[in-house]
Structure formats: structure tokens, C-alpha cells
Design an enzyme around this catalytic site. Structure first.
Site, PDB file in Angstrom:
ATOM      1  N   HIS A  79       0.868  -1.187   0.000  1.00  0.00           N
ATOM      2  CA  HIS A  79       0.000   0.000   0.000  1.00  0.00           C
ATOM      3  C   HIS A  79       0.903   1.235   0.000  1.00  0.00           C
ATOM      4  O   HIS A  79       2.021   1.177   0.516  1.00  0.00           O
ATOM      5  CB  HIS A  79      -0.832  -0.057   1.286  1.00  0.00           C
ATOM      6  CG  HIS A  79      -1.899   0.967   1.425  1.00  0.00           C
ATOM      7  ND1 HIS A  79      -1.651   2.240   1.869  1.00  0.00           N
ATOM      8  CD2 HIS A  79      -3.228   0.895   1.200  1.00  0.00           C
ATOM      9  CE1 HIS A  79      -2.806   2.910   1.936  1.00  0.00           C
ATOM     10  NE2 HIS A  79      -3.768   2.128   1.526  1.00  0.00           N
TER      11      HIS A  79
ATOM     12  N   ASP B 256       2.801  -4.968   7.713  1.00  0.00           N
ATOM     13  CA  ASP B 256       1.586  -4.163   7.604  1.00  0.00           C
ATOM     14  C   ASP B 256       0.402  -5.125   7.701  1.00  0.00           C
ATOM     15  O   ASP B 256       0.113  -5.874   6.762  1.00  0.00           O
ATOM     16  CB  ASP B 256       1.603  -3.425   6.257  1.00  0.00           C
ATOM     17  CG  ASP B 256       0.303  -2.681   5.998  1.00  0.00           C
ATOM     18  OD1 ASP B 256      -0.653  -2.850   6.769  1.00  0.00           O
ATOM     19  OD2 ASP B 256       0.249  -1.936   4.990  1.00  0.00           O
TER      20      ASP B 256
ATOM     21  N   GLN C 140      -4.805  -5.341   6.498  1.00  0.00           N
ATOM     22  CA  GLN C 140      -5.816  -6.195   5.854  1.00  0.00           C
ATOM     23  C   GLN C 140      -5.823  -7.603   6.425  1.00  0.00           C
ATOM     24  O   GLN C 140      -6.597  -8.441   5.967  1.00  0.00           O
ATOM     25  CB  GLN C 140      -5.555  -6.271   4.338  1.00  0.00           C
ATOM     26  CG  GLN C 140      -5.707  -4.966   3.611  1.00  0.00           C
ATOM     27  CD  GLN C 140      -7.151  -4.463   3.561  1.00  0.00           C
ATOM     28  OE1 GLN C 140      -8.099  -5.211   3.748  1.00  0.00           O
ATOM     29  NE2 GLN C 140      -7.308  -3.182   3.310  1.00  0.00           N
TER      30      GLN C 140
ATOM     31  N   LYS D 206     -10.675  -0.870  10.196  1.00  0.00           N
ATOM     32  CA  LYS D 206     -10.895  -2.031   9.313  1.00  0.00           C
ATOM     33  C   LYS D 206     -11.286  -3.259  10.127  1.00  0.00           C
ATOM     34  O   LYS D 206     -11.488  -4.332   9.589  1.00  0.00           O
ATOM     35  CB  LYS D 206      -9.632  -2.314   8.492  1.00  0.00           C
ATOM     36  CG  LYS D 206      -9.280  -1.174   7.524  1.00  0.00           C
ATOM     37  CD  LYS D 206      -8.131  -1.535   6.637  1.00  0.00           C
ATOM     38  CE  LYS D 206      -7.468  -0.339   5.989  1.00  0.00           C
ATOM     39  NZ  LYS D 206      -8.213   0.193   4.860  1.00  0.00           N
TER      40      LYS D 206
ATOM     41  N   CYS E  14      -4.885   2.790  -3.643  1.00  0.00           N
ATOM     42  CA  CYS E  14      -3.698   3.234  -2.889  1.00  0.00           C
ATOM     43  C   CYS E  14      -2.559   2.240  -3.048  1.00  0.00           C
ATOM     44  O   CYS E  14      -1.771   2.012  -2.105  1.00  0.00           O
ATOM     45  CB  CYS E  14      -3.987   3.447  -1.409  1.00  0.00           C
ATOM     46  SG  CYS E  14      -5.168   4.729  -1.111  1.00  0.00           S
TER      47      CYS E  14
HETATM   48  N1  PLP Z   1      -1.958  -0.833   4.514  1.00  0.00           N
HETATM   49  C1  PLP Z   1      -2.905  -1.538   3.890  1.00  0.00           C
HETATM   50  C2  PLP Z   1      -2.588  -2.917   3.378  1.00  0.00           C
HETATM   51  C3  PLP Z   1      -4.172  -0.985   3.713  1.00  0.00           C
HETATM   52  O1  PLP Z   1      -5.119  -1.684   3.083  1.00  0.00           O
HETATM   53  C4  PLP Z   1      -4.428   0.318   4.212  1.00  0.00           C
HETATM   54  C5  PLP Z   1      -5.732   0.953   3.996  1.00  0.00           C
HETATM   55  O2  PLP Z   1      -6.438   0.652   3.076  1.00  0.00           O
HETATM   56  C6  PLP Z   1      -3.404   0.995   4.859  1.00  0.00           C
HETATM   57  C7  PLP Z   1      -2.187   0.386   4.987  1.00  0.00           C
HETATM   58  C8  PLP Z   1      -3.595   2.369   5.416  1.00  0.00           C
HETATM   59  O3  PLP Z   1      -4.487   2.323   6.485  1.00  0.00           O
HETATM   60  P1  PLP Z   1      -5.010   3.667   7.165  1.00  0.00           P
HETATM   61  O4  PLP Z   1      -5.568   4.501   6.037  1.00  0.00           O
HETATM   62  O5  PLP Z   1      -6.056   3.193   8.107  1.00  0.00           O
HETATM   63  O6  PLP Z   1      -3.862   4.326   7.822  1.00  0.00           O
END
Ligand code: PLP
Length: 408
Positions: free
Chosen positions: A124, A201, A204, A227, A365
Site C-alpha cells: 500500500h 503491515d 488487511q 478495518k 492506494c
Molecule cells: N496498509 C494496507 C494494506 C491498507 O489496506 C491500508 C488501507 O487501506 C493501509 C495500509 C492504510 O491504512 P489507514 O488509512 O487506516 O492508515
């Protein structure tokens, strides 16, 4: 055979019972943000209506109540991910802030010119851009693990990218664009073998898989409350205590200090060293309620149900004319990304939306991985434990309408 009472679960989520464009809402965008059960809404309302007070610094009854609930939420996070110690759980405003915190503290203090950070092509943006910013500032070299046509990491390439210069490996547990579940044990063991730290990370992953940070042996694990059935504006940085202790603070301000004079300041112990200022108190407490909710679910049954939905969705989407699934890894969860020949994903999103079906369309993203598959964007349905096969049928009907309207 594990079982979930989906109809009972669905009663807990008010938004599942609303109507959009005169149709019952079909919410297939939980990878973007999940719906909130009533107990989370109630927990946040309770703080805002009857228990408003600041934490850690008050001397009155309500401040003690708020502080206790806030710190109880930390304990719930610790138990949820099986952290070794409470002080290893830092509240942030989300996954993004947690990664930036690591980049700005661990990264700036412990990674220098010529050192290498290994990322993957399926990250991401929040697990790419903070490292690029660090690379620009410090002369750090970024290396990227490629992804194959099924959306799996090329592990051979990964092993070759590792060297004694690798200081950090940043990898998503589950890809938001492809649903791929990455082989973390292999990645973490190999990274540690060259002396590199690993940041996972988990944004998800935590809504779908049971996570045990001690068993994983990762150095950092980050995720977002929103999430995982909790409020927005709250996230978690888990870090091994011995690493967090050696990292300088992130932001300066109230709550993160021990002593302040104009000559110098000393810092609070973990975890407060990394939590400057008044945090999102109601959000963190709401997140605690969300963890109570998801903890009470039968996780074996959740995984079984979600796998069933994913298999059914994969099979049904394949029947839609011109549709190509992107992300066909052997190990995946919760995500159905696709394109339809001759139709821009934004048009797919808008047409199905008019039929009450909420999905995501765009670069998700994650532009590098979308580019990797040679498409301008993706349409993505993302699933949660409260979804049903009937909702997948509604998506398929809506997609057949797209095919009809756009003359595929
Ligand atoms: N990492 C992953 C794999 C994501 O799917 C997301 C959000 O869609 C993020 C990071 C960023 O999360 P946040 O916008 O809650 O900081």
C-alpha cells in the site's frame, strides 16, 4: 463443523439494514473500512455523552474512568495480537501513522546512507512513501520484491535481494489489492538471518486471520481500528520492547515526557514515549469495544465462512462476461479484484453503486501493483464475516447489468 450465526451477527450492524437508491445496501467495501457493530457505537456515545474527560493527567472521577477504559483497550490489543508486554502496544491514528512513526524514529536513527530497505511490489502507498521520504533524506537504497502473474511474491528474488546491508524489510501480511496472504515466517526468518528487522503491515490481515506477533517473531506489526469494526482515527504500532526502547520519540509534547526544563527534557517510559498529546480517547475506547466484539466470535468459523464466500465469489465472478480476476494466489483472503474488458473500473463502481452495491474502484492506494498488471485501475469487492452469498449474488447481478449497459 464450525458455524457462524450470520443473521444474528448482521443484526448487530445497523448499517447493514439501510437502503441506498431505494435498494437494500450490499456492503462489499470492508477492506476500505468495515462496518461498526452497535456496541462500538454505544461505547463511543457513552464517552462523548457521559464520560468526557482527559486521560492520564486528571485527578477527578471521570478522568479515572476514561484513563481506565483507555488503558483497558491497550490490554485488549495486547491480548488480541498476543504481544508479550503492554508497553509494546502504541496507539497511533492508524496504520499510516504507525509506519511513519517507525520511519521517522527507527528509520532516521538506525538506517543510514547505503543501507537497504526491502519492500514488495504489492505494498500500500503507506508502506512505500514513508520509506521513499527516508531514502531521499538519508541516502537509503530501496529494493523491491517483484510479484508473479498470480499475485504472489517472487520469493527467489526476495532471498537474492537480502544482504548484510538490509536493515529493514517491510511487507504486507495480506495485500489490499490482491488478497494475497504472504508467507511471513519464511520472510521474517530470512530477514533476521541477515540481521534485518521486519515491519509487517497487518491492516488487511487482522480482520480475517488470527495474528500472534510472538509466534510471527516480527519486530513491528501495524494495523488500523477502522478495518476491524472500530472507529476511524485509531491504529496500533506493535513493536518489540527492546527495539522500541532504543528508538527516539516521534512527536514532542504533553504525556510523552518525564521532566521538562528549558535546558532539556527527559522522556516517559514506553508506551507513553510515543503517544504525545491528547489521543483519540473515544476512538481508542470504541476500538476496545470492537475487540470485545470480534474476540467473542468463533474465529475458526469466521475463517471458514470467509473462505467459503471467497470461493463462491471467485466462481460466480468468473461467469460474468469479459471479467478478469486480478489476484489468484494460492493463499488469499477476503478480496475479489477484477477488470471487465472495455469498461473503466470507475464506471463499474458507479453502475453497481446505483444498484445498492458498494465496492471500491481505482488504484486502491497501491499504484505499483495495479501498474504491474497493466491495467489503469481495479474494481474491488472486499468481504467481511457479516457478508453473505446472497450479497455476492447481488454483486454478480449488478455486474451483469454493467455488461449490458456498456455493451461488453
Ligand atoms: N496498509 C494496507 C494494506 C491498507 O489496506 C491500508 C488501507 O487501506 C493501509 C495500509 C492504510 O491504512 P489507514 O488509512 O487506516 O492508515
Amino acid at each position: 463443523m464450525p458455524n457462524l450465526n450470520i443473521q444474528n451477527i448482521r443484526r448487530d450492524f445497523p448499517q447493514l439494514h439501510r437502503v441506498v437508491y431505494n435498494r437494500p445496501l450490499v456492503y462489499l467495501d470492508s477492506g476500505n473500512t468495515s462496518l461498526k457493530p452497535q456496541i462500538v457505537i454505544d461505547a463511543v456515545n457513552q464517552i462523548n455523552s457521559l464520560e468526557t474527560a482527559n486521560i492520564h493527567r486528571g485527578t477527578h472521577y471521570l478522568s479515572e474512568v476514561a484513563t481506565k477504559k483507555y488503558e483497558d483497550a491497550r490490554l485488549k490489543v495486547k491480548n488480541f495480537i498476543n504481544a508479550n508486554q503492554l508497553s509494546e502496544v502504541i496507539f497511533t491514528k492508524g496504520t499510516t501513522e504507525a509506519i511513519n512513526l517507525v520511519a521517522q524514529t527507527f528509520g532516521r536513527a538506525m538506517i543510514g546512507a547505503g543501507d537497504e530497505i526491502v519492500l514488495t511490489q504489492m505494498e500500500h502507498h503507506s508502506n512505500i512513501v514513508p520509506w521513499q521520504m527516508l531514502a531521499q533524506e538519508k541516502g537509503v537504497v530501496l529494493k523491491v520484491v517483484p510479484v508473479n502473474d498470480d499475485g504472489e511474491l517472487d520469493l527467489g528474488a526476495f532471498h537474492q535481494l537480502l544482504s548484510k546491508n538490509t536493515k529493514l524489510v517491510c511487507v504486507t501480511h495480506v495485500s489490499n489489492a490482491l488478497g494475497t496472504v504472504n508467507p511471513l515466517s519464511e520472510i521474517i526468518d530470512a530477514s533476521h538471518a541477515v540481521g534485518a528487522r521486519v515491519l509487517v503491515d497487518g491492516a488487511q490481515a487482522v480482520p480475517h486471520l488470527k495474528v500472534d506477533v510472538q509466534a510471527l517473531n516480527c519486530d513491528f506489526y501495524v494495523f488500523s481500528s477502522h478495518k476491524l469494526c472500530g472507529p476511524t482515527g485509531v491504529g496500533v504500532l506493535y513493536g518489540k520492547k527492546e527495539v522500541l526502547e532504543r528508538m527516539p520519540p516521534y512527536q514532542g509534547g504533553g504525556d510523552m515526557i518525564a521532566q521538562v526544563t528549558f535546558e532539556q527534557s527527559t522522556y516517559a517510559e514506553l508506551p507513553h514515549k510515543f503517544e504525545a498529546g491528547t489521543p483519540n480517547i473515544a476512538g481508542v475506547i470504541g476500538f476496545g469495544a470492537a475487540l470485545d466484539y470480534v474476540d467473542a466470535l468463533d474465529w475458526e468459523a469466521v475463517e471458514h465462512h470467509e473462505n467459503d464466500l471467497l470461493a463462491y465469489g471467485t466462481e460466480q465472478l468468473a461467469l460474468v462476461k469479459g471479467l478478469r480476476l486480478i489476484g489468484t494466489a494460492a493463499k488469499k483472503c477476503s478480496v475479489l479484484s477484477f477488470v471487465i474488458t472495455g469498461v473503466h473500473p470507475h464506471d463499474i463502481g458507479s453502475i453497481v453503486d446505483r444498484q445498492g452495491v458498494a465496492i471500491r474502484a481505482g488504484h486502491l492506494c497501491a499504484q505499483p501493483i495495479v501498474n504491474r498488471f497493466g491495467v489503469p485501475a481495479l474494481a474491488r469487492a472486499s468481504l467481511a464475516f457479516y457478508n453473505t452469498k446472497e450479497e455476492i449474488d447481488s454483486l454478480v447481478n449488478a455486474l451483469n447489468r454493467v455488461v449490458e449497459v456498456m455493451g461488453v
